[in-house]
Design a protein around this motif. Sequence first.
Motif, mmCIF file in Angstrom:
data_model
loop_
_atom_site.group_PDB
_atom_site.id
_atom_site.type_symbol
_atom_site.label_atom_id
_atom_site.label_comp_id
_atom_site.label_asym_id
_atom_site.label_seq_id
_atom_site.Cartn_x
_atom_site.Cartn_y
_atom_site.Cartn_z
ATOM 1 N N SER A 149 -0.640 18.649 3.291
ATOM 2 C CA SER A 149 -1.680 18.175 2.377
ATOM 3 C C SER A 149 -3.061 18.361 2.986
ATOM 4 O O SER A 149 -3.223 18.502 4.202
ATOM 5 C CB SER A 149 -1.452 16.700 2.028
ATOM 6 O OG SER A 149 -1.400 15.916 3.191
ATOM 7 N N ASP A 154 -3.757 12.310 1.163
ATOM 8 C CA ASP A 154 -3.408 13.067 -0.045
ATOM 9 C C ASP A 154 -1.884 13.226 -0.089
ATOM 10 O O ASP A 154 -1.309 13.950 0.711
ATOM 11 C CB ASP A 154 -4.068 14.448 -0.032
ATOM 12 C CG ASP A 154 -5.585 14.370 -0.127
ATOM 13 O OD1 ASP A 154 -6.090 13.328 -0.581
ATOM 14 O OD2 ASP A 154 -6.251 15.343 0.270
ATOM 15 N N GLU A 156 1.676 14.129 -2.170
ATOM 16 C CA GLU A 156 2.262 14.851 -3.286
ATOM 17 C C GLU A 156 3.629 14.304 -3.679
ATOM 18 O O GLU A 156 4.169 14.673 -4.715
ATOM 19 C CB GLU A 156 2.369 16.333 -2.944
ATOM 20 C CG GLU A 156 0.999 16.986 -2.764
ATOM 21 C CD GLU A 156 1.074 18.492 -2.656
ATOM 22 O OE1 GLU A 156 2.198 19.007 -2.509
ATOM 23 O OE2 GLU A 156 0.018 19.141 -2.728
ATOM 24 N N LYS A 158 6.115 11.935 -5.333
ATOM 25 C CA LYS A 158 5.951 11.109 -6.526
ATOM 26 C C LYS A 158 7.279 10.464 -6.915
ATOM 27 O O LYS A 158 8.350 10.885 -6.473
ATOM 28 C CB LYS A 158 5.433 11.942 -7.695
ATOM 29 C CG LYS A 158 4.046 12.535 -7.482
ATOM 30 C CD LYS A 158 3.585 13.302 -8.717
ATOM 31 C CE LYS A 158 2.139 13.739 -8.607
ATOM 32 N NZ LYS A 158 1.921 14.767 -7.609
ATOM 33 N N LEU A 189 3.654 8.274 -5.086
ATOM 34 C CA LEU A 189 2.673 7.964 -6.124
ATOM 35 C C LEU A 189 3.355 7.741 -7.469
ATOM 36 O O LEU A 189 4.326 8.426 -7.816
ATOM 37 C CB LEU A 189 1.672 9.111 -6.264
ATOM 38 C CG LEU A 189 0.919 9.542 -4.998
ATOM 39 C CD1 LEU A 189 -0.055 10.663 -5.352
ATOM 40 C CD2 LEU A 189 0.193 8.371 -4.358
ATOM 41 N N ASP A 190 2.811 6.782 -8.235
ATOM 42 C CA ASP A 190 3.273 6.602 -9.607
ATOM 43 C C ASP A 190 2.482 7.524 -10.529
ATOM 44 O O ASP A 190 1.678 8.346 -10.059
ATOM 45 C CB ASP A 190 3.164 5.133 -10.030
ATOM 46 C CG ASP A 190 1.727 4.599 -10.043
ATOM 47 O OD1 ASP A 190 0.769 5.407 -9.979
ATOM 48 O OD2 ASP A 190 1.558 3.369 -10.118
ATOM 49 N N ASP A 191 2.685 7.384 -11.833
ATOM 50 C CA ASP A 191 2.020 8.309 -12.757
ATOM 51 C C ASP A 191 0.530 8.037 -12.901
ATOM 52 O O ASP A 191 -0.186 8.792 -13.565
ATOM 53 C CB ASP A 191 2.715 8.297 -14.129
ATOM 54 C CG ASP A 191 2.790 6.911 -14.736
ATOM 55 O OD1 ASP A 191 2.174 5.958 -14.187
ATOM 56 O OD2 ASP A 191 3.477 6.760 -15.770
ATOM 57 N N GLU A 192 0.047 6.961 -12.265
ATOM 58 C CA GLU A 192 -1.393 6.678 -12.249
ATOM 59 C C GLU A 192 -2.028 7.087 -10.926
ATOM 60 O O GLU A 192 -3.213 6.842 -10.693
ATOM 61 C CB GLU A 192 -1.642 5.189 -12.510
ATOM 62 C CG GLU A 192 -1.202 4.709 -13.880
ATOM 63 C CD GLU A 192 -1.491 3.224 -14.078
ATOM 64 O OE1 GLU A 192 -2.586 2.768 -13.670
ATOM 65 O OE2 GLU A 192 -0.626 2.519 -14.630
ATOM 66 N N GLY A 193 -1.223 7.677 -10.028
ATOM 67 C CA GLY A 193 -1.747 8.106 -8.740
ATOM 68 C C GLY A 193 -1.842 7.004 -7.705
ATOM 69 O O GLY A 193 -2.482 7.178 -6.656
ATOM 70 N N ARG A 194 -1.189 5.857 -7.963
ATOM 71 C CA ARG A 194 -1.214 4.749 -7.007
ATOM 72 C C ARG A 194 -0.057 4.884 -6.013
ATOM 73 O O ARG A 194 1.051 5.267 -6.387
ATOM 74 C CB ARG A 194 -1.115 3.412 -7.752
ATOM 75 C CG ARG A 194 -2.238 3.188 -8.759
ATOM 76 C CD ARG A 194 -2.043 1.910 -9.551
ATOM 77 N NE ARG A 194 -0.771 1.898 -10.278
ATOM 78 C CZ ARG A 194 -0.389 0.939 -11.116
ATOM 79 N NH1 ARG A 194 -1.187 -0.105 -11.326
ATOM 80 N NH2 ARG A 194 0.774 1.007 -11.738
ATOM 81 N N TYR A 242 -0.457 -0.021 -2.622
ATOM 82 C CA TYR A 242 -1.847 0.230 -2.986
ATOM 83 C C TYR A 242 -2.651 -1.054 -3.107
ATOM 84 O O TYR A 242 -3.879 -1.061 -2.898
ATOM 85 C CB TYR A 242 -1.924 1.031 -4.291
ATOM 86 C CG TYR A 242 -1.484 0.258 -5.521
ATOM 87 C CD1 TYR A 242 -2.398 -0.464 -6.274
ATOM 88 C CD2 TYR A 242 -0.150 0.256 -5.925
ATOM 89 C CE1 TYR A 242 -1.994 -1.173 -7.403
ATOM 90 C CE2 TYR A 242 0.258 -0.443 -7.038
ATOM 91 C CZ TYR A 242 -0.655 -1.167 -7.770
ATOM 92 O OH TYR A 242 -0.244 -1.880 -8.885
#
Length: 415
Positions: A149, A154, A156, A158, A189-194, A242
């Motif tokens: 990354s 960062d 990736e 998910k 990460l979840d679908d909100e980027g958290r 988060y």
Amino acid sequence: MTIQSKQPSDSRSAVPPVERPSAEAHVIRTDAEAIAVAEKLAAEFARDASKRDRERIWPKEELDAFSQSGLWSVNVPKAYGGPDLSYVTLSKVITIISAADPSLGQIPQNHLGVVAAIRTVSDEAQKKLLFAEVLSGTRFGNAFSEFGSKRAADFETKFVDAGDHVVVNGQKFYSSGALLAHLVPIVALDDEGRAWYAIADRGAPGLTVIDDWSSFGQKTTLSGTVLLDNVKVPKTHLVPGYKGYDRPTADGAIFQIIQAAVDLGIAKAAINETIDFVRTKSRAWIDSGVDHAWQDPYTIQAVGDLRLRANAAEAVLDKAGLAVDRAVAEPNEKTVAEAQIAVAESKILTTEIAINATNKLFELAGTRSTLAEHNLDRHWRNARTHTLHDPVRWKYAILGNYYLNDVNPPFHAWS
């Protein structure tokens, strides 16, 4: 954006999971007991530390003794059956173990950090469940960092929601402790980027740990690549990490202070090796006019300087532990910033003494100290490797901005 993907060199080196301990772990009750237990274990761990480094022997029996000793649950809150000891004590424990074997000292770093995060962000049901696991002797590994990354934060990897569980996909590296862990917290990460900690069973289908850690130092931290192929994690074990960084908490400072303690342990070991070698094996220099190396005035001065700087680093580390204690007890913008600053100061000093002491070892002990039979280069290799975790040049900038411009440190797990 991925700039490089690390491919495991040999899929056959995938490591099977280990069994959970058959007996409940001990629970330590006082700071004094924790120090005594650490010192007893350290004496045992030091015995074959050089051989483990030389031959890259996994410290399996030592790790079992370590995690069963109660030292892996010292920061579990009292309300859940834990000792909730001071972070001054926790740092001393890690320093003591790291002076004996810094790989063993590093392995529980992320375990203890995740325990702290659970305290900060989990609901009551999750705290009861996961703290009970920790108190019983369950070891958390980690699958946080990613190899290719752009920046360390960062991610990736998910997960997607699948009802009563989530499904995780991705690839991790620098996964200290994962090889012989019982549970593996995965930053995903979840679908909100958290970012969450999805705590998977080490033997979960699709979770593969590859033994491909090839660094010249910290050789037996049980790290490597973690492959995540549709790994199922129950939502009971999905920790909203988060939340530890969307408001002031001590979580980042806790991850960092343990790193500083490892480096102080490496420095102490190197200084002790220097003194022992100079007193028992080194020769006096031709122009010194003395009979023994330990009478050399320049060597005397240098050893005094090393001890002074190690003592200063330890004092600042203790100060940082007290600041972390205050931030845990009363988290707010002021206490958390003070903890981050104190820990940054300790990180600078412990890094510098670790590098300096492991360099000086050879300068003061002489050419004989470089012989392979002594394996003293392991101290430098360990210091050089571990102190790369996060650059101290950025710590100086954080301190300057704080003291000069009243700018609080950035808020993440590396600060």
